[in-house]
Design a protein around this motif. Structure first.
Motif, PDB file in Angstrom:
ATOM      1  N   LEU A 143      36.221  48.944  31.069  1.00 61.63           N
ATOM      2  CA  LEU A 143      37.365  48.252  31.656  1.00 61.63           C
ATOM      3  C   LEU A 143      37.118  47.893  33.121  1.00 61.63           C
ATOM      4  CD1 LEU A 143      40.273  50.418  30.185  1.00 61.63           C
ATOM      5  CD2 LEU A 143      40.010  47.972  29.806  1.00 61.63           C
ATOM      6  N   VAL A 144      36.595  48.853  33.884  1.00 60.97           N
ATOM      7  CA  VAL A 144      36.390  48.623  35.314  1.00 60.97           C
ATOM      8  C   VAL A 144      35.269  47.617  35.560  1.00 60.97           C
ATOM      9  CG1 VAL A 144      35.695  49.713  37.479  1.00 60.97           C
ATOM     10  CG2 VAL A 144      37.303  50.873  35.982  1.00 60.97           C
ATOM     11  N   VAL A 145      34.169  47.743  34.834  1.00 58.01           N
ATOM     12  CA  VAL A 145      33.052  46.816  35.027  1.00 58.01           C
ATOM     13  C   VAL A 145      33.458  45.394  34.654  1.00 58.01           C
ATOM     14  CG1 VAL A 145      30.739  46.187  34.223  1.00 58.01           C
ATOM     15  CG2 VAL A 145      31.262  48.560  34.768  1.00 58.01           C
ATOM     16  N   LEU A 146      34.102  45.240  33.497  1.00 56.06           N
ATOM     17  CA  LEU A 146      34.529  43.907  33.081  1.00 56.06           C
ATOM     18  C   LEU A 146      35.575  43.348  34.044  1.00 56.06           C
ATOM     19  CD1 LEU A 146      34.388  41.632  31.025  1.00 56.06           C
ATOM     20  CD2 LEU A 146      36.082  42.840  29.636  1.00 56.06           C
ATOM     21  N   GLY A 147      36.530  44.189  34.459  1.00 56.16           N
ATOM     22  CA  GLY A 147      37.540  43.731  35.407  1.00 56.16           C
ATOM     23  C   GLY A 147      36.938  43.336  36.747  1.00 56.16           C
ATOM     24  N   SER A 148      35.960  44.101  37.213  1.00 63.66           N
ATOM     25  CA  SER A 148      35.310  43.788  38.492  1.00 63.66           C
ATOM     26  C   SER A 148      34.569  42.462  38.417  1.00 63.66           C
ATOM     27  CB  SER A 148      34.332  44.909  38.870  1.00 63.66           C
ATOM     28  OG  SER A 148      35.001  46.136  39.042  1.00 63.66           O
ATOM     29  N   LEU A 149      33.841  42.248  37.325  1.00 64.47           N
ATOM     30  CA  LEU A 149      33.086  40.998  37.176  1.00 64.47           C
ATOM     31  C   LEU A 149      34.019  39.793  37.100  1.00 64.47           C
ATOM     32  CD1 LEU A 149      30.343  42.124  34.623  1.00 64.47           C
ATOM     33  CD2 LEU A 149      30.044  41.632  37.056  1.00 64.47           C
ATOM     34  N   ARG A 150      35.083  39.916  36.312  1.00 62.28           N
ATOM     35  CA  ARG A 150      36.023  38.781  36.178  1.00 62.28           C
ATOM     36  C   ARG A 150      36.739  38.509  37.498  1.00 62.28           C
ATOM     37  NH1 ARG A 150      40.049  39.649  31.476  1.00 62.28           N
ATOM     38  NH2 ARG A 150      40.541  37.481  32.008  1.00 62.28           N
ATOM     39  N   GLU A 151      37.138  39.575  38.198  1.00 61.30           N
ATOM     40  CA  GLU A 151      37.816  39.387  39.476  1.00 61.30           C
ATOM     41  C   GLU A 151      36.890  38.759  40.507  1.00 61.30           C
ATOM     42  OE1 GLU A 151      39.924  42.073  43.008  1.00 61.30           O
ATOM     43  OE2 GLU A 151      39.298  43.009  41.137  1.00 61.30           O
ATOM     44  N   LEU A 152      35.655  39.241  40.560  1.00 61.44           N
ATOM     45  CA  LEU A 152      34.702  38.730  41.546  1.00 61.44           C
ATOM     46  C   LEU A 152      34.383  37.263  41.294  1.00 61.44           C
ATOM     47  CD1 LEU A 152      32.743  39.210  43.884  1.00 61.44           C
ATOM     48  CD2 LEU A 152      31.066  40.010  42.220  1.00 61.44           C
ATOM     49  N   ILE A 153      34.086  36.912  40.037  1.00 56.80           N
ATOM     50  CA  ILE A 153      33.712  35.531  39.724  1.00 56.80           C
ATOM     51  C   ILE A 153      34.923  34.599  39.791  1.00 56.80           C
ATOM     52  CG2 ILE A 153      32.768  34.030  37.926  1.00 56.80           C
ATOM     53  CD1 ILE A 153      31.169  36.470  36.924  1.00 56.80           C
ATOM     54  N   GLY A 154      36.082  35.091  39.365  1.00 56.98           N
ATOM     55  CA  GLY A 154      37.254  34.235  39.299  1.00 56.98           C
ATOM     56  C   GLY A 154      38.023  34.095  40.600  1.00 56.98           C
ATOM     57  N   GLN A 155      38.063  35.189  41.403  1.00 49.35           N
ATOM     58  CA  GLN A 155      38.880  35.164  42.609  1.00 49.35           C
ATOM     59  C   GLN A 155      38.104  35.445  43.880  1.00 49.35           C
ATOM     60  OE1 GLN A 155      43.018  36.958  41.791  1.00 49.35           O
ATOM     61  NE2 GLN A 155      41.696  38.143  40.430  1.00 49.35           N
ATOM     62  N   GLY A 156      36.841  35.861  43.736  1.00 51.98           N
ATOM     63  CA  GLY A 156      36.037  36.156  44.913  1.00 51.98           C
ATOM     64  C   GLY A 156      36.384  37.458  45.587  1.00 51.98           C
ATOM     65  N   SER A 157      37.135  38.327  44.899  1.00 54.35           N
ATOM     66  CA  SER A 157      37.575  39.575  45.512  1.00 54.35           C
ATOM     67  C   SER A 157      37.199  40.772  44.656  1.00 54.35           C
ATOM     68  CB  SER A 157      39.102  39.560  45.706  1.00 54.35           C
ATOM     69  OG  SER A 157      39.757  39.500  44.448  1.00 54.35           O
ATOM     70  N   LEU A 158      37.315  41.943  45.246  1.00 54.14           N
ATOM     71  CA  LEU A 158      37.152  43.211  44.546  1.00 54.14           C
ATOM     72  C   LEU A 158      38.254  44.153  45.006  1.00 54.14           C
ATOM     73  CD1 LEU A 158      33.310  43.964  44.499  1.00 54.14           C
ATOM     74  CD2 LEU A 158      34.781  43.555  42.526  1.00 54.14           C
ATOM     75  N   LEU A 159      38.813  44.911  44.072  1.00 52.86           N
ATOM     76  CA  LEU A 159      39.847  45.910  44.352  1.00 52.86           C
ATOM     77  C   LEU A 159      41.145  45.281  44.841  1.00 52.86           C
ATOM     78  CD1 LEU A 159      37.724  48.746  46.011  1.00 52.86           C
ATOM     79  CD2 LEU A 159      38.369  48.489  43.621  1.00 52.86           C
ATOM     80  N   ALA A 160      41.421  44.056  44.430  1.00 57.28           N
ATOM     81  CA  ALA A 160      42.719  43.467  44.756  1.00 57.28           C
ATOM     82  C   ALA A 160      43.824  44.273  44.078  1.00 57.28           C
ATOM     83  CB  ALA A 160      42.766  42.015  44.278  1.00 57.28           C
TER      84      ALA A 160
END
Length: 233
Positions: A143-160
């Motif tokens: 969950l965390v790895v997939l969420g981190s990758l999608r957030e980073l690629i889609g929004q350019g952020s981490l831990l939003a």
């Protein structure tokens, strides 16, 4: 850590990972992993329910009639999910609102009932606890790895949204690596979740099959005799 415990943790984290190998719980796995924090929140909730249900099922394994075990297991899981849902609503309201229906839907996660029926109902409490923690942590990591990758690629952020889980002081933990308008919209849409999970499954399978074959023991045959070749995987 004995051999049985090591095997349980290896199975949960890698060999029989619920998200990457068993492909269970895909509905919440794909739905809430728009950010790393959402994935972490749901992963922690699932881990808590899985570990607690395994322990309770193991404790009651000799008291429950065989024909009643599935309804009893479902009742235990549903009760624990309700407790976790109420705790999140009371102390992590913003995160609870974000995760929405996917907290109650932990009840339908096949991993919980599968581990209760196939493992916890047949093993001692300590083994059941290790199995629940290992399987839950394996699911959480996906969950965390997939969420981190999608957030980073889609929004350019981490831990939003870190403040939703860790309190107002964690608002500064968000890392904005590039402007959100430059992100790839596909990554945070449902198709991006399917593509991301498919790539993670493929990567895990690639790494798993590339492990070197076990080396054979040195030959003790006399000189001049051909030694057996290495075992094949």
């Amino acid at each position: 850590m004995n051999a049985t415990t090591r095997t349980l943790w290896r199975d949960g984290l890698w060999t029989n990972n619920p998200g990457l190998v068993q492909l269970l719980g895909l509905c919440p796995l794909l739905a809430v992993t728009g950010t790393a924090i959402n994935g972490l929140g749901l992963g922690l909730a699932t881990l808590a329910v899985l570990a607690a249900s395994n322990v309770l099922v193991s404790l009651l394994r000799h008291q429950v009639a065989a024909e009643l075990r599935i309804p009893v297991f479902v009742l235990i899981i549903a009760t624990l999910v309700t407790v976790v849902d109420r705790i999140l609503a009371a102390f992590f309201y913003d995160l609870w609102t974000t995760l929405g229906i996917f907290i109650p839907l932990i009840v339908t996660n096949c991993t919980l009932l599968a581990r209760a029926e196939a493992f916890a109902s047949r093993r001692p409490v300590i083994d059941a606890l290790h199995d629940g923690l290992a399987q839950g942590l394996g699911f959480l990591l996906v969950l965390v790895v997939l969420g981190s990758l999608r957030e980073l690629i889609g929004q350019g952020s981490l831990l939003a949204g870190a403040d939703q889980l860790f309190g107002p002081a964690a608002a500064g933990l968000t890392l904005q690596l590039f402007p959100e308008q430059h992100g790839l919209l596909l990554a945070i849409l449902p198709p991006g979740a399917f593509i991301g999970l498919g790539l993670l499954v493929a990567l895990r399978q690639h790494l798993h099959t590339r492990r070197p074959a076990p080396r054979s023991a040195p030959s003790t045959e006399p000189a001049g005799t051909s030694a057996p070749g290495p075992e094949t995987a």
